[in-house]
Design a protein around this motif. Structure first.
Motif, PDB file in Angstrom:
ATOM      1  N   SER A 256       1.208   1.312  -5.310  1.00 51.89           N
ATOM      2  CA  SER A 256       0.364   0.131  -5.149  1.00 51.89           C
ATOM      3  C   SER A 256      -0.987   0.349  -5.827  1.00 51.89           C
ATOM      4  O   SER A 256      -1.538   1.442  -5.779  1.00 51.89           O
ATOM      5  N   PRO A 257      -1.534  -0.704  -6.429  1.00 50.25           N
ATOM      6  CA  PRO A 257      -2.877  -0.597  -6.993  1.00 50.25           C
ATOM      7  C   PRO A 257      -3.964  -0.671  -5.916  1.00 50.25           C
ATOM      8  O   PRO A 257      -5.138  -0.451  -6.209  1.00 50.25           O
ATOM      9  N   VAL A 258      -3.582  -0.958  -4.680  1.00 55.82           N
ATOM     10  CA  VAL A 258      -4.554  -1.100  -3.594  1.00 55.82           C
ATOM     11  C   VAL A 258      -4.939   0.280  -3.068  1.00 55.82           C
ATOM     12  O   VAL A 258      -4.079   1.074  -2.696  1.00 55.82           O
ATOM     13  N   TYR A 259      -6.221   0.572  -3.038  1.00 52.64           N
ATOM     14  CA  TYR A 259      -6.734   1.820  -2.487  1.00 52.64           C
ATOM     15  C   TYR A 259      -7.011   1.619  -0.999  1.00 52.64           C
ATOM     16  O   TYR A 259      -7.613   0.632  -0.599  1.00 52.64           O
ATOM     17  N   THR A 260      -6.546   2.563  -0.181  1.00 54.24           N
ATOM     18  CA  THR A 260      -6.868   2.544   1.246  1.00 54.24           C
ATOM     19  C   THR A 260      -7.591   3.842   1.581  1.00 54.24           C
ATOM     20  O   THR A 260      -7.167   4.923   1.177  1.00 54.24           O
ATOM     21  N   ARG A 261      -8.696   3.725   2.295  1.00 49.12           N
ATOM     22  CA  ARG A 261      -9.497   4.904   2.644  1.00 49.12           C
ATOM     23  C   ARG A 261      -8.672   5.871   3.499  1.00 49.12           C
ATOM     24  O   ARG A 261      -8.721   7.072   3.322  1.00 49.12           O
ATOM     25  N   THR A 262      -7.921   5.338   4.439  1.00 49.72           N
ATOM     26  CA  THR A 262      -7.001   6.132   5.243  1.00 49.72           C
ATOM     27  C   THR A 262      -5.625   6.031   4.589  1.00 49.72           C
ATOM     28  O   THR A 262      -5.150   4.928   4.329  1.00 49.72           O
TER      29      THR A 262
ATOM     30  N   ALA B 249       0.864  -1.179   0.000  1.00 50.30           N
ATOM     31  CA  ALA B 249       0.000   0.000   0.000  1.00 50.30           C
ATOM     32  C   ALA B 249       0.899   1.228   0.000  1.00 50.30           C
ATOM     33  O   ALA B 249       1.946   1.229   0.633  1.00 50.30           O
ATOM     34  N   GLY B 250       0.515   2.253  -0.724  1.00 50.36           N
ATOM     35  CA  GLY B 250       1.306   3.479  -0.778  1.00 50.36           C
ATOM     36  C   GLY B 250       2.214   3.524  -1.976  1.00 50.36           C
ATOM     37  O   GLY B 250       1.899   2.970  -3.035  1.00 50.36           O
TER      38      GLY B 250
END
Length: 105
Positions: free
Chosen positions: A35-41, A27-28
């Motif tokens: 990263s292709p991963v989205y994190t809300r925070t 993430a980040g």
């Protein structure tokens, strides 16, 4: 990620290797890879692997908390700290200029 189905191909950690330092960006962003991963925070979850005498300099926003867990080997962290930290230990970074530096011995 898809609940109950595991990680789908497009969500696998992206990776990059430079000068003996490899990072998997879960993430980040690091070393020009996002990263292709989205994190809300806003989150950085990075998995570094370093060869002997390799170094990494990672930008961390000043208002964030950061730590590193050493799984194997030992390394030094910070620009001025030269005390090696060994496996199975955590390094907690305090407020600073928004960067941290690490190197493998």
């Amino acid at each position: 990620m898809t609940a109950g189905r595991g990680i789908i191909h497009s969500e696998m950690p992206a990776g990059e290797e430079q000068d003996g330092a490899e990072v998997r960006v879960i993430a980040g962003e690091s070393m020009g890879v996002r990263s292709p991963v989205y994190t809300r925070t806003p989150t950085m979850y990075l998995d570094f692997s370093l060869r002997p005498r390799a170094q990494v300099h990672q930008h961390i926003p000043q208002s964030w908390n950061a730590f590193a867990y050493i799984i194997e080997g030992e390394g030094v962290f910070g620009y001025q700290n030269k005390t090696p930290i060994s496996a199975n230990h955590v390094v907690v970074f305090g407020p600073g200029d928004g960067w941290f530096s690490m190197g493998l011995l």
